[in-house]
Scaffold this active site. Structure first.
Site, mmCIF file in Angstrom:
data_model
loop_
_atom_site.group_PDB
_atom_site.id
_atom_site.type_symbol
_atom_site.label_atom_id
_atom_site.label_comp_id
_atom_site.label_asym_id
_atom_site.label_seq_id
_atom_site.Cartn_x
_atom_site.Cartn_y
_atom_site.Cartn_z
ATOM 1 N N ILE A 31 0.597 -0.515 -0.105
ATOM 2 C CA ILE A 31 0.020 0.182 -0.018
ATOM 3 C C ILE A 31 0.969 1.325 0.057
ATOM 4 O O ILE A 31 0.130 2.738 -0.365
ATOM 5 C CB ILE A 31 -1.637 0.277 1.096
ATOM 6 C CG1 ILE A 31 -2.266 1.225 0.812
ATOM 7 C CG2 ILE A 31 -0.073 0.094 3.028
ATOM 8 C CD1 ILE A 31 -3.054 0.626 2.371
ATOM 9 N N ASN A 87 11.393 -9.016 6.804
ATOM 10 C CA ASN A 87 12.336 -7.643 7.723
ATOM 11 C C ASN A 87 11.682 -8.371 9.377
ATOM 12 O O ASN A 87 10.423 -9.297 9.529
ATOM 13 C CB ASN A 87 11.409 -6.348 8.074
ATOM 14 C CG ASN A 87 11.947 -5.782 6.366
ATOM 15 O OD1 ASN A 87 13.280 -6.367 6.637
ATOM 16 N ND2 ASN A 87 10.755 -4.837 5.782
ATOM 17 N N GLY A 93 13.384 -3.846 11.433
ATOM 18 C CA GLY A 93 12.420 -3.125 10.361
ATOM 19 C C GLY A 93 11.244 -3.662 10.264
ATOM 20 O O GLY A 93 10.044 -3.149 9.880
ATOM 21 N N GLN A 94 10.595 -4.323 11.121
ATOM 22 C CA GLN A 94 9.189 -4.701 11.276
ATOM 23 C C GLN A 94 8.454 -4.329 11.776
ATOM 24 O O GLN A 94 8.383 -4.023 13.048
ATOM 25 C CB GLN A 94 9.052 -6.755 11.771
ATOM 26 C CG GLN A 94 7.778 -7.052 11.423
ATOM 27 C CD GLN A 94 8.196 -9.361 11.866
ATOM 28 O OE1 GLN A 94 8.981 -9.376 12.554
ATOM 29 N NE2 GLN A 94 7.181 -9.403 11.084
ATOM 30 N N HIS A 100 6.103 -11.758 6.456
ATOM 31 C CA HIS A 100 6.100 -11.537 5.123
ATOM 32 C C HIS A 100 7.402 -11.297 3.781
ATOM 33 O O HIS A 100 8.211 -10.664 4.322
ATOM 34 C CB HIS A 100 4.755 -9.778 5.241
ATOM 35 C CG HIS A 100 5.587 -8.873 5.796
ATOM 36 N ND1 HIS A 100 5.561 -8.784 6.730
ATOM 37 C CD2 HIS A 100 6.464 -7.751 5.634
ATOM 38 C CE1 HIS A 100 6.249 -7.508 7.565
ATOM 39 N NE2 HIS A 100 6.192 -7.023 6.480
ATOM 40 N N LEU A 101 7.545 -11.324 3.124
ATOM 41 C CA LEU A 101 8.121 -11.124 1.784
ATOM 42 C C LEU A 101 8.011 -9.977 1.073
ATOM 43 O O LEU A 101 7.401 -10.544 0.275
ATOM 44 C CB LEU A 101 8.301 -12.432 1.164
ATOM 45 C CG LEU A 101 9.384 -12.420 0.292
ATOM 46 C CD1 LEU A 101 11.004 -12.366 1.108
ATOM 47 C CD2 LEU A 101 9.787 -13.807 -0.556
ATOM 48 N N HIS A 102 8.677 -8.656 0.850
ATOM 49 C CA HIS A 102 9.000 -7.857 0.194
ATOM 50 C C HIS A 102 9.583 -7.742 -0.820
ATOM 51 O O HIS A 102 10.678 -9.039 -0.622
ATOM 52 C CB HIS A 102 10.066 -6.177 0.939
ATOM 53 C CG HIS A 102 9.023 -6.085 1.942
ATOM 54 N ND1 HIS A 102 8.399 -4.973 2.133
ATOM 55 C CD2 HIS A 102 9.547 -6.544 3.537
ATOM 56 C CE1 HIS A 102 8.298 -4.385 3.213
ATOM 57 N NE2 HIS A 102 8.332 -5.516 4.121
HETATM 58 P P1 5GP Z 1 7.544 -4.336 7.391
HETATM 59 O O1 5GP Z 1 7.974 -2.919 7.767
HETATM 60 O O2 5GP Z 1 6.585 -4.935 8.674
HETATM 61 O O3 5GP Z 1 8.412 -5.327 7.462
HETATM 62 O O4 5GP Z 1 6.443 -4.045 6.386
HETATM 63 C C1 5GP Z 1 4.669 -4.233 6.191
HETATM 64 C C2 5GP Z 1 4.864 -3.219 4.939
HETATM 65 O O5 5GP Z 1 3.614 -3.623 5.231
HETATM 66 C C3 5GP Z 1 4.963 -2.081 4.397
HETATM 67 O O6 5GP Z 1 5.170 -2.212 3.449
HETATM 68 C C4 5GP Z 1 3.641 -1.679 4.940
HETATM 69 O O7 5GP Z 1 3.280 -0.380 3.359
HETATM 70 C C5 5GP Z 1 2.471 -2.884 4.277
HETATM 71 N N1 5GP Z 1 1.107 -2.737 4.297
HETATM 72 C C6 5GP Z 1 0.758 -2.494 6.343
HETATM 73 N N2 5GP Z 1 -0.559 -2.373 6.053
HETATM 74 C C7 5GP Z 1 -0.735 -2.727 4.189
HETATM 75 C C8 5GP Z 1 -2.279 -2.820 3.856
HETATM 76 O O8 5GP Z 1 -3.710 -2.693 5.437
HETATM 77 N N3 5GP Z 1 -2.945 -3.327 2.722
HETATM 78 C C9 5GP Z 1 -1.229 -3.161 2.380
HETATM 79 N N4 5GP Z 1 -1.603 -3.984 1.084
HETATM 80 N N5 5GP Z 1 0.123 -3.235 2.124
HETATM 81 C C10 5GP Z 1 0.478 -2.732 4.020
#
Ligand code: 5GP
Ligand code: ZN
Length: 114
Positions: A31, A87, A93-94, A100-102
């Protein structure tokens, strides 16, 4: 987990732009993209962090990586290159505590990551 946003995306309770969907995982557009192409690949099963993985999860993690490569190819970034990142916890940075895998591509990635 009832209050987990990624469980809600996996079950369709929260909308997302889906890129892949199967019995083990879902991939969707981030998002708040950090690159021209930014997808997330998540297991359907709630796992909080990679620290929870057991030997039984090895096929699942392999599947997430293969789907990441498929999604990168479909997104047109496979040949030029892309970055995969899990992360984990605060220093990693989680922010969302469902594994989840970016999948990031479409620009030059920096190394080392910030
Ligand atoms: P983290 O920092 O936990 O590795 O990354 C979480 C990711 O999830 C972030 O890049 C953030 O933009 C994405 N994200 C969080 N909430 C949502 C959501 O409701 N929908 C989508 N599509 N992405 C999300
Ligand atoms: Zn979850």
């Amino acid at each position: 987990m009832s209050d987990c946003p990624f469980c809600k995306i996996a079950s369709g309770q929260i909308p997302a732009r889906l890129l892949h969907d199967d019995d083990q995982c879902v991939a969707f557009a981030d998002i708040n993209p950090q690159a021209p192409f930014h997808a997330l690949v998540i297991p359907r099963r709630h796992l909080t962090t990679l620290n929870e993985l057991t030997a039984a999860d090895e096929p699942l993690v392999g599947h997430l990586l293969r789907v990441a490569a498929e999604v990168a190819r479909a997104g047109g970034v496979a040949e030029k290159g892309w970055r995969a990142s899990f992360n984990t916890n605060r220093d990693g940075g989680q922010v969302v505590f469902h594994v989840h895998l970016h999948v990031l591509g479409g620009r030059q990635m920096g190394w080392p990551p910030g």
